[in-house]
Design a protein around this motif. Structure first.
Motif, short mmCIF file in Angstrom:
data_model
loop_
_atom_site.label_atom_id
_atom_site.label_comp_id
_atom_site.label_asym_id
_atom_site.label_seq_id
_atom_site.Cartn_x
_atom_site.Cartn_y
_atom_site.Cartn_z
N HIS A 61 0.81 -1.22 0.00
CA HIS A 61 0.00 0.00 0.00
C HIS A 61 0.85 1.27 0.00
O HIS A 61 0.38 2.31 -0.47
N ASP A 62 2.06 1.17 0.53
CA ASP A 62 2.96 2.32 0.55
C ASP A 62 3.78 2.43 -0.73
O ASP A 62 4.56 3.37 -0.88
N GLY A 63 3.65 1.45 -1.63
CA GLY A 63 4.41 1.46 -2.87
C GLY A 63 5.87 1.09 -2.67
O GLY A 63 6.72 1.46 -3.47
N ARG A 64 6.15 0.36 -1.58
CA ARG A 64 7.53 -0.09 -1.31
C ARG A 64 7.67 -1.55 -1.69
O ARG A 64 6.71 -2.30 -1.68
N ARG A 65 8.90 -1.94 -2.00
CA ARG A 65 9.22 -3.35 -2.22
C ARG A 65 10.06 -3.82 -1.05
O ARG A 65 10.85 -3.06 -0.50
N LEU A 66 9.91 -5.08 -0.69
CA LEU A 66 10.65 -5.63 0.43
C LEU A 66 11.50 -6.81 -0.02
O LEU A 66 11.02 -7.70 -0.72
N SER A 67 12.73 -6.80 0.43
CA SER A 67 13.64 -7.92 0.17
C SER A 67 13.44 -8.97 1.27
O SER A 67 12.73 -8.74 2.25
N VAL A 68 14.09 -10.10 1.11
CA VAL A 68 14.05 -11.15 2.12
C VAL A 68 14.50 -10.59 3.47
O VAL A 68 13.85 -10.81 4.50
N SER A 69 15.59 -9.84 3.46
CA SER A 69 16.09 -9.30 4.73
C SER A 69 15.12 -8.29 5.33
O SER A 69 14.95 -8.24 6.55
N GLY A 70 14.45 -7.49 4.51
CA GLY A 70 13.47 -6.53 5.00
C GLY A 70 12.26 -7.20 5.62
O GLY A 70 11.78 -6.79 6.69
N ALA A 74 11.34 -7.24 9.71
CA ALA A 74 10.03 -6.79 10.20
C ALA A 74 9.43 -7.78 11.20
O ALA A 74 8.67 -7.40 12.08
N ALA A 75 9.78 -9.04 11.04
CA ALA A 75 9.27 -10.07 11.96
C ALA A 75 10.24 -10.36 13.09
O ALA A 75 10.01 -11.24 13.91
N GLY A 76 11.34 -9.60 13.13
CA GLY A 76 12.32 -9.79 14.18
C GLY A 76 13.14 -11.06 14.03
O GLY A 76 13.58 -11.65 15.02
N LEU A 77 13.34 -11.48 12.79
CA LEU A 77 14.05 -12.73 12.51
C LEU A 77 15.33 -12.47 11.74
O LEU A 77 15.42 -11.51 10.96
N ALA A 78 16.30 -13.35 11.92
CA ALA A 78 17.49 -13.33 11.08
C ALA A 78 17.06 -13.75 9.67
O ALA A 78 16.07 -14.46 9.49
N SER A 79 17.81 -13.32 8.67
CA SER A 79 17.45 -13.64 7.28
C SER A 79 17.35 -15.14 7.03
O SER A 79 16.47 -15.60 6.30
N THR A 80 18.24 -15.92 7.64
CA THR A 80 18.19 -17.37 7.41
C THR A 80 16.91 -17.98 7.97
O THR A 80 16.30 -18.82 7.33
N THR A 81 16.49 -17.52 9.13
CA THR A 81 15.23 -18.00 9.71
C THR A 81 14.06 -17.46 8.90
O THR A 81 13.09 -18.18 8.63
N GLY A 82 14.16 -16.19 8.50
CA GLY A 82 13.11 -15.59 7.68
C GLY A 82 12.89 -16.34 6.39
O GLY A 82 11.76 -16.50 5.92
N LEU A 83 13.98 -16.82 5.79
CA LEU A 83 13.87 -17.59 4.54
C LEU A 83 13.00 -18.83 4.72
O LEU A 83 12.21 -19.18 3.84
N ARG A 84 13.15 -19.50 5.85
CA ARG A 84 12.32 -20.69 6.10
C ARG A 84 10.84 -20.31 6.18
O ARG A 84 9.98 -21.01 5.65
N HIS A 85 10.56 -19.19 6.83
CA HIS A 85 9.17 -18.73 6.92
C HIS A 85 8.65 -18.32 5.54
O HIS A 85 7.50 -18.62 5.19
N ILE A 86 9.48 -17.65 4.77
CA ILE A 86 9.09 -17.24 3.41
C ILE A 86 8.82 -18.47 2.56
O ILE A 86 7.87 -18.49 1.76
#
Length: 135
Positions: A61-70, A74-86
């Protein structure tokens, strides 16, 4: 281009006169989640998957794009953990990866149409449960 189409369809769903717009409610819920995490640092008040979906929805809605790290941050996770959630969210059909044509090392994470609908249904249900919408 598909993001613009999704943004247009998502925006048309949230413009209501029976309570707060869903995007405003999403932002308020996100602030609440972050404050709760600060107040109770050892307790996961809101799940990481939901925080990711909420951040991607707001970014859309804000017209922003988010990377894996972003998204992970936002969820308070390291990128490696975030990747599993993604991966789980991708397999569920709620998000998809989109290549960054300017930087091949980066991947954008975007909501699918199914993801937009799912997030809005949860937000609507929560707003209804809290008595914030007229139904």
């Amino acid at each position: 281009m598909s993001v613009v189409v999704k943004l247009a369809s998502a925006t048309s769903r949230v413009m209501r006169d029976d309570g707060p717009d869903l995007i405003d409610f999403a932002r308020a819920f996100q602030r609440h989640a972050h404050r709760s995490a600060a107040a109770l640092p050892d307790v996961r008040v809101v799940g990481s998957d939901w925080l990711m979906l909420l951040e991607i929805y707001i970014a859309l809605h804000d017209g922003r794009r988010l990377s894996v790290s972003g998204v992970s941050s936002a969820a308070g996770l390291a990128s490696t953990t975030g990747l599993r959630h993604i991966d789980v969210l991708t397999q569920s059909g709620l998000v998809r990866r989109s290549a960054d044509w300017d930087d091949k090392r980066r991947t954008w994470i975007v909501l699918t149409d199914q993801g937009i609908i799912a997030v809005e249904r949860v937000l609507e249900s929560l707003a209804n449960s809290l008595g914030l919408r007229k139904h």
